[in-house]
Motif scaffolding. Structure first.
Motif, mmCIF file in Angstrom:
data_model
loop_
_atom_site.group_PDB
_atom_site.id
_atom_site.type_symbol
_atom_site.label_atom_id
_atom_site.label_comp_id
_atom_site.label_asym_id
_atom_site.label_seq_id
_atom_site.Cartn_x
_atom_site.Cartn_y
_atom_site.Cartn_z
ATOM 1 N N ARG A 224 9.947 18.269 52.202
ATOM 2 C CA ARG A 224 9.491 19.221 51.184
ATOM 3 C C ARG A 224 8.962 20.506 51.818
ATOM 4 N N THR A 225 8.224 20.375 52.907
ATOM 5 C CA THR A 225 7.688 21.569 53.556
ATOM 6 C C THR A 225 8.820 22.471 54.046
ATOM 7 N N SER A 226 9.836 21.884 54.664
ATOM 8 C CA SER A 226 10.969 22.670 55.134
ATOM 9 C C SER A 226 11.718 23.309 53.966
ATOM 10 N N ALA A 227 11.857 22.566 52.870
ATOM 11 C CA ALA A 227 12.547 23.115 51.699
ATOM 12 C C ALA A 227 11.774 24.287 51.115
ATOM 13 N N ALA A 228 10.457 24.178 51.065
ATOM 14 C CA ALA A 228 9.637 25.268 50.531
ATOM 15 C C ALA A 228 9.760 26.514 51.397
ATOM 16 N N ILE A 229 9.671 26.341 52.694
ATOM 17 C CA ILE A 229 9.784 27.492 53.591
ATOM 18 C C ILE A 229 11.189 28.074 53.544
ATOM 19 N N GLY A 230 12.199 27.207 53.419
ATOM 20 C CA GLY A 230 13.561 27.690 53.275
ATOM 21 C C GLY A 230 13.734 28.546 52.038
ATOM 22 N N TRP A 231 13.128 28.135 50.925
ATOM 23 C CA TRP A 231 13.200 28.935 49.700
ATOM 24 C C TRP A 231 12.451 30.253 49.869
ATOM 25 N N LEU A 232 11.286 30.202 50.487
ATOM 26 C CA LEU A 232 10.493 31.421 50.683
ATOM 27 C C LEU A 232 11.244 32.448 51.532
ATOM 28 N N THR A 233 11.938 31.975 52.565
ATOM 29 C CA THR A 233 12.635 32.899 53.462
ATOM 30 C C THR A 233 13.988 33.348 52.910
ATOM 31 N N SER A 234 14.380 32.811 51.784
ATOM 32 C CA SER A 234 15.637 33.247 51.162
ATOM 33 C C SER A 234 15.343 33.891 49.807
ATOM 34 N N GLU A 235 15.119 33.084 48.790
ATOM 35 C CA GLU A 235 14.824 33.612 47.463
ATOM 36 C C GLU A 235 13.534 34.426 47.449
ATOM 37 N N GLY A 236 12.534 33.955 48.186
ATOM 38 C CA GLY A 236 11.275 34.689 48.225
ATOM 39 C C GLY A 236 11.449 36.091 48.769
ATOM 40 N N VAL A 237 12.304 36.230 49.758
ATOM 41 C CA VAL A 237 12.554 37.540 50.367
ATOM 42 C C VAL A 237 13.388 38.422 49.445
ATOM 43 N N THR A 238 14.502 37.899 48.951
ATOM 44 C CA THR A 238 15.436 38.726 48.186
ATOM 45 C C THR A 238 14.942 39.034 46.779
ATOM 46 N N ARG A 239 14.279 38.092 46.137
ATOM 47 C CA ARG A 239 13.851 38.293 44.746
ATOM 48 C C ARG A 239 12.456 38.876 44.612
ATOM 49 N N PHE A 240 11.579 38.554 45.551
ATOM 50 C CA PHE A 240 10.169 38.919 45.369
ATOM 51 C C PHE A 240 9.604 39.790 46.487
ATOM 52 N N GLY A 241 10.428 40.162 47.439
ATOM 53 C CA GLY A 241 9.953 41.056 48.490
ATOM 54 C C GLY A 241 9.011 40.424 49.475
ATOM 55 N N LEU A 242 9.135 39.117 49.666
ATOM 56 C CA LEU A 242 8.278 38.468 50.659
ATOM 57 C C LEU A 242 8.490 39.102 52.028
ATOM 58 N N GLN A 243 7.395 39.370 52.706
ATOM 59 C CA GLN A 243 7.452 40.084 53.973
ATOM 60 C C GLN A 243 7.165 39.183 55.161
ATOM 61 N N LYS A 244 6.138 38.339 55.049
ATOM 62 C CA LYS A 244 5.730 37.516 56.179
ATOM 63 C C LYS A 244 5.276 36.148 55.710
ATOM 64 N N ILE A 245 5.465 35.173 56.584
ATOM 65 C CA ILE A 245 4.886 33.839 56.437
ATOM 66 C C ILE A 245 4.210 33.520 57.757
ATOM 67 N N PHE A 246 2.981 33.056 57.690
ATOM 68 C CA PHE A 246 2.271 32.677 58.907
ATOM 69 C C PHE A 246 2.193 31.162 59.016
ATOM 70 N N ILE A 247 2.679 30.636 60.151
ATOM 71 C CA ILE A 247 2.610 29.212 60.478
ATOM 72 C C ILE A 247 2.379 29.118 61.983
ATOM 73 N N GLU A 248 1.636 28.137 62.406
ATOM 74 C CA GLU A 248 1.415 27.958 63.839
ATOM 75 C C GLU A 248 2.742 27.692 64.552
ATOM 76 N N PRO A 249 2.929 28.234 65.751
ATOM 77 C CA PRO A 249 4.201 28.060 66.469
ATOM 78 C C PRO A 249 4.604 26.608 66.681
ATOM 79 N N HIS A 250 3.643 25.724 66.938
ATOM 80 C CA HIS A 250 4.035 24.333 67.192
ATOM 81 C C HIS A 250 4.603 23.679 65.941
ATOM 82 N N LEU A 251 4.121 24.088 64.753
ATOM 83 C CA LEU A 251 4.686 23.552 63.516
ATOM 84 C C LEU A 251 6.037 24.200 63.206
ATOM 85 N N LYS A 252 6.143 25.490 63.461
ATOM 86 C CA LYS A 252 7.420 26.174 63.260
ATOM 87 C C LYS A 252 8.509 25.509 64.100
#
Length: 281
Positions: A224-252
């Motif tokens: 679920r976490t990967s799916a949420a981030i996947g949506w944010l980096t696709s639909e979130g960017v194109t539809r809502f102008g999402l600019q940044k997501i902050f996550i610790e590098p080890h989790l990324k």
């Protein structure tokens, strides 16, 4: 002479105490200091002396100011995320404390993004609840929402991770800590540690080591976490102008995320292995 000095000192002490209370309430809630000053004026006008009477007046003034803020903020560009969730709601604010402290305000674009994310997660994983955490105060760009460094303009919002128990069962709507923060996913040996060896004195990157054993042994639910981030980096960017997501590098790295919108927040900002931070243009 001593009695005269004491009588002169008391008004100064009271003024300093009231000023400190106004400062703290303003820092914590933005509008609490105004409510306190109003309550003082009402208490003096009505001749109230007892502590419980004054406290009641303050609570009434604060409740009135909070309601007024929720009505006025949309006119100025920010809307509140509701802390009252129904059985059908798939976007919830983790705790009523966020609304009580007026930390639940975002722009309408961020609200729409959060609701769309929750709807997507419910569609992909029926019944899944998406949990929102700190947002912004209702008014004034640049007003700090401590301990966050960037939640100052209505365009930032934190989400909780999705969690599972030690047996791998998904925990719907659950977080490891009661407020969703400070229960960190600790890096494993060999993980990327960009802040290793630094000793910054001015930082909000607190580890809270003493608290960690108090939290339940939940783990991030990767699917679920990967799916949420996947949506944010696709639909979130194109539809809502999402600019940044902050996550610790080890989790990324653990989640296999390579998208450039997912970044490290820096070593002076709070850790982001207890929550996901998003911001729009």
């Amino acid at each position: 002479m001593w009695e005269w000095q004491r009588s002169q000192g008391l008004p100064v002490f009271r003024f300093a105490l009231h000023a400190l209370i106004v400062f703290i309430l303003t820092l914590l809630t933005q509008i609490g200091g105004i409510a306190y000053l109003l309550a003082m004026a009402v208490s003096r006008a009505w001749g109230l002396q007892r502590f419980l009477e004054k406290l009641t007046i303050f609570l009434l003034c604060y409740a009135g100011a909070t309601i007024a803020a929720s009505l006025a903020a949309p006119i100025l560009g920010r809307v509140p995320l509701s802390c009252v969730a129904g059985a059908a709601d798939r976007l919830v604010v983790r705790s009523p404390i966020y609304c009580l402290l007026n930390r639940n305000y975002v722009t309408s674009d961020v609200r729409d993004l959060a609701m769309a994310l929750a709807a997507h997660m419910d569609k992909e994983f029926p019944g899944t609840i998406t949990v929102a955490l700190d947002a912004n105060f209702p008014f004034v760009n640049g007003f700090p929402l401590l301990p966050h460094l960037s939640h100052v303009d209505g365009k930032k919002l934190d989400f909780a991770y999705y969690y599972k128990d030690v047996d791998g069962a998904f925990l719907n709507g659950a977080t490891r800590s009661p407020i969703g923060y400070f229960a960190f996913e600790q890096p494993a040996p060999g993980d990327e540690l960009p802040c290793e060896g630094r000793n910054d004195w001015l930082t909000t990157r607190w580890n809270f080591d003493a608290l960690q054993p108090l939290f339940p042994a939940y783990r991030i639910e990767e699917q679920r976490t990967s799916a949420a981030i996947g949506w944010l980096t696709s639909e979130g960017v194109t539809r809502f102008g999402l600019q940044k997501i902050f996550i610790e590098p080890h989790l990324k790295n653990a989640l296999g995320i390579t998208d450039g919108h997912v970044r490290f927040q820096g070593c002076r900002a709070a850790r982001h292995d207890d929550h996901i931070h998003i911001q729009v243009d």
